[in-house]
Scaffold this motif. Structure first.
Motif, PDB file in Angstrom:
ATOM      1  N   TYR A 109      -6.331  12.376  -6.898  1.00 54.10           N
ATOM      2  CA  TYR A 109      -5.174  12.331  -7.785  1.00 54.10           C
ATOM      3  C   TYR A 109      -5.280  11.138  -8.725  1.00 54.10           C
ATOM      4  N   ASP A 110      -4.679  11.292  -9.889  1.00 51.34           N
ATOM      5  CA  ASP A 110      -4.579  10.148 -10.795  1.00 51.34           C
ATOM      6  C   ASP A 110      -3.596   9.125 -10.245  1.00 51.34           C
ATOM      7  N   VAL A 111      -2.511   9.611  -9.655  1.00 48.98           N
ATOM      8  CA  VAL A 111      -1.495   8.704  -9.116  1.00 48.98           C
ATOM      9  C   VAL A 111      -0.847   9.326  -7.889  1.00 48.98           C
ATOM     10  N   ALA A 112      -0.678   8.512  -6.861  1.00 52.92           N
ATOM     11  CA  ALA A 112       0.078   8.894  -5.679  1.00 52.92           C
ATOM     12  C   ALA A 112       1.375   8.097  -5.689  1.00 52.92           C
ATOM     13  N   ILE A 113       2.487   8.784  -5.589  1.00 51.64           N
ATOM     14  CA  ILE A 113       3.804   8.145  -5.619  1.00 51.64           C
ATOM     15  C   ILE A 113       4.395   8.233  -4.223  1.00 51.64           C
ATOM     16  N   VAL A 114       4.684   7.102  -3.634  1.00 47.49           N
ATOM     17  CA  VAL A 114       5.242   7.069  -2.287  1.00 47.49           C
ATOM     18  C   VAL A 114       6.742   6.844  -2.392  1.00 47.49           C
ATOM     19  N   GLY A 115       7.505   7.902  -2.179  1.00 45.05           N
ATOM     20  CA  GLY A 115       8.957   7.851  -2.303  1.00 45.05           C
ATOM     21  C   GLY A 115       9.432   8.797  -3.386  1.00 45.05           C
ATOM     22  N   SER A 116      10.490   9.565  -3.077  1.00 45.96           N
ATOM     23  CA  SER A 116      10.997  10.520  -4.067  1.00 45.96           C
ATOM     24  C   SER A 116      12.480  10.309  -4.336  1.00 45.96           C
ATOM     25  N   GLY A 117      12.879   9.036  -4.411  1.00 47.80           N
ATOM     26  CA  GLY A 117      14.203   8.717  -4.923  1.00 47.80           C
ATOM     27  C   GLY A 117      14.186   8.817  -6.442  1.00 47.80           C
ATOM     28  N   PRO A 118      15.225   8.339  -7.122  1.00 49.67           N
ATOM     29  CA  PRO A 118      15.259   8.445  -8.583  1.00 49.67           C
ATOM     30  C   PRO A 118      14.042   7.833  -9.273  1.00 49.67           C
ATOM     31  N   ALA A 119      13.572   6.685  -8.790  1.00 51.75           N
ATOM     32  CA  ALA A 119      12.409   6.038  -9.415  1.00 51.75           C
ATOM     33  C   ALA A 119      11.148   6.870  -9.221  1.00 51.75           C
ATOM     34  N   GLY A 120      10.917   7.355  -7.994  1.00 51.22           N
ATOM     35  CA  GLY A 120       9.733   8.151  -7.728  1.00 51.22           C
ATOM     36  C   GLY A 120       9.742   9.474  -8.461  1.00 51.22           C
ATOM     37  N   LEU A 121      10.909  10.123  -8.504  1.00 49.38           N
ATOM     38  CA  LEU A 121      11.006  11.401  -9.217  1.00 49.38           C
ATOM     39  C   LEU A 121      10.801  11.211 -10.715  1.00 49.38           C
TER      40      LEU A 121
END
Length: 582
Positions: A254-266
């Motif tokens: 992946y180009d980026v892995a985002i850990v967390g799907s709160g407002p910032a992660g989404l």
């Protein structure tokens, strides 16, 4: 958690009662906004879609898609009729609706290759245009006007499934049982339909418990659409059984892995995916974070009448999938390896797999702090709650409750719960709400007659039977006078402070402040003397956004702004850094 596989007909017998009566075919009255939910496409519109799919033929009685199995994409009916039915895993098949020429068969799950929630069966010979999930996403972007109509229909169909309890598991247990509330909250927060049967009032549910349960700890039972019966499962076990978790590819970079799907992660996921980056999003429980539990956010730009945190997060969750982000929920990041042994960051996941990415965005947020109250952990989920959704609100009907906290989330929860509870006691340790809560919420609380703000007050004891009836009594103390008062209180809501969710970063080199929040930009000593992006951590290529970041503004708008801002830094890092072998 243990599970058994049973034959649904054997479990309930031939006379089992359907858990829910849904729409009969062609019953437009049963579907609000019917024309938007089930639009009919013109021949010209279908012609514009042909390049995105292939024609398929099905004989009478053949299944196009099946409950609990991965859906192949969206079907556009070219000729014939397809019957949509609900199958609940307990031996009941209930008609939902029939779809004919010019109509399409899909809901939001088909944006990301999720399992089907209903069955689609050919009635007579049927010809369809099958558009795979990846091509469906491309269609939504390439054909803006048509894509808008399709996307609206996909969302409304999922809403109808949720409101009707169609296509999801059946929970069997008392609605007052803590683990029932836990699983209801998990499914609701992830936008998954379910149906609840109370064995006290439903004979079939009671019979199933008699057959499959040997102790109270087995409850609730969860009946999946394929007939599998789970005994009081964990969230991850339920998610696996329901096919909610997509497969993790160890080979994909992946180009980026985002850990967390709160407002910032989404927000990061939406902007990064829409700009062509390959994105993976992880979250341990559900999308939306703390904000997702807010009953109504009234000071977010563009929503003058307010919007619930769940609605706001749900829109962003669907939007991220529209642009191709891989949403992995519930999946936890256990650790981060920044040594890049294979030329990339490696995230070790709770399922044992490793996810590889060229960059990482830490958006794991913060959890409400647990006050130092004896036996607090024993009453969590049994009268002590850290969020206030309609599920918890129903438990408070005509009761006196306690809510601890003085921030905006506490204020929103107090106002929401006041519409259900007889009285809401808002307890804060300080002298007032002005220092920590928005003025509009303070005014709303002042104007609500059944909310009492108790300043300089703290809970000192919880009493009850955690394994039986749960919380029964609460004792609190005034900090100045020392006077203690006890009252019969069955529900306490805690919205106190915030502890960052950063344990998974231990040993990876990312600098944290004394409280455990992630240090970014020039604040980090490791970044002295080098030009870094404001949201980059002490490890190049690892960024932090939202509540988990040291010095961030703890507001939904601020978190979303940081999620958008970090994407520019990601582009800069990815373009400037050469990684051999990738």
């Amino acid at each position: 958690m243990s599970e058994i596989v049973t034959d649904p007909a054997e479990t309930l017998g031939a006379n089992g009662t359907a858990p829910l009566s849904v729409a009969t075919p062609h019953d437009e009255q049963a579907f609000p906004r019917y024309e938007q939910t089930f639009p009919t496409l013109t021949d010209a519109e279908i012609d514009r879609m042909r390049s995105f799919g292939d024609a398929r033929h099905y004989k009478d009685g053949e299944r196009l898609f099946e409950t609990g199995k991965t859906g192949p994409g969206m079907f556009v009916v070219l000729s014939g009729t397809v019957s949509i039915t609900q199958r609940d895993g307990m031996g009941h098949i209930t008609p939902v609706i029939d779809q004919g020429r010019g109509q399409f068969l899909a809901e939001v799950g088909q944006l990301s290759n999720r399992v089907a929630l209903v069955d689609g069966t050919a009635e007579g010979n049927v010809e369809v245009l099958l558009i795979p999930s990846a091509n469906l996403r491309a269609l939504l972007v390439a054909e803006a006007d048509l894509g808008e109509r399709i996307m609206r229909a996909l969302i409304l169909r999922r809403v109808n499934l949720i409101q009707g309890g169609v296509g999801g598991p059946v929970l069997i247990g008392s609605p007052l049982l803590g683990d029932v509330v836990r699983l209801q909250g998990f499914l609701a927060r992830n936008g998954n339909p379910y149906h609840l049967l109370d064995p006290a009032t439903d004979k079939d549910a009671a019979d199933l418990i008699g057959r499959c349960s040997t102790s109270q700890s087995d409850l609730p039972l969860v009946v999946c659409p394929d007939g599998t019966v789970l005994r009081n499962p964990s969230e991850s076990a339920l998610a696996r059984a329901m096919g909610m978790i997509g497969s993790v590819s160890c080979r994909k970079m992946y180009d980026v892995a985002i850990v967390g799907s709160g407002p910032a992660g989404l927000a990061t996921a939406v902007y990064a995916a829409s700009e062509g980056l390959s994105v993976a999003v992880l979250d341990a429980r559900y999308f939306g974070g703390q904000a997702g539990a807010s009953a109504r956010i009234e000071n977010y730009l563009g929503f003058p009448t307010g919007i619930s945190g769940q609605a706001l997060a749900g829109r962003a969750f669907t939007q991220a999938q529209k642009f191709g982000a891989d949403m992995m929920i519930p999946v936890s990041a256990i650790s981060l390896d920044c040594s890049k042994p294979n030329g990339a960051f490696e995230l070790t996941l709770d399922c044992g797999e490793k996810l590889r990415s060229k960059s990482v965005v830490v958006a794991s947020g913060a959890r409400y702090r647990r006050p130092a109250i004896e036996n607090l952990d024993k009453f969590e989920g049994r009268g002590v709650w850290y969020w206030a959704s309609p599920i918890e609100a129903r438990l408070c009907a005509d009761q006196e409750i306690v809510l601890v906290g003085g921030g905006n989330s506490a204020g929103q929860a107090a106002v929401f719960l006041s519409g259900h509870a007889k009285k809401v006691r808002v307890m804060i340790r300080g002298d007032g709400l002005a220092a920590s809560m928005s003025r509009y919420l303070i005014d709303r609380i002042d104007a609500t007659p059944n909310i009492e703000v108790m300043t300089r007050t703290e809970i000192v004891a919880l009493e009850g039977a955690p394994d039986e009836g749960g919380l029964a009594r609460v004792r609190w103390r005034h900090r100045d006078s020392g006077n203690e008062i006890a009252a019969d209180i069955r529900n306490v809501f805690l919205f106190v402070g915030a502890d960052p969710t950063t344990a998974w970063l231990s040993g990876c080199g990312v600098t944290l402040d004394r409280a455990g929040f992630v240090v970014t930009g020039a604040q980090s000593e490791q970044n002295l003397g080098r030009l870094v992006a404001p949201l980059e951590t002490s490890v190049p290529g690892v960024f932090a956004v939202g509540d988990v970041r040291s010095g961030s503004v703890k507001r939904v708008g601020g978190a979303i702004g940081e999620g958008a801002q970090v994407v520019a830094a990601l582009h800069g890092f990815l373009s400037d850094t050469a990684r051999p072998g990738l």
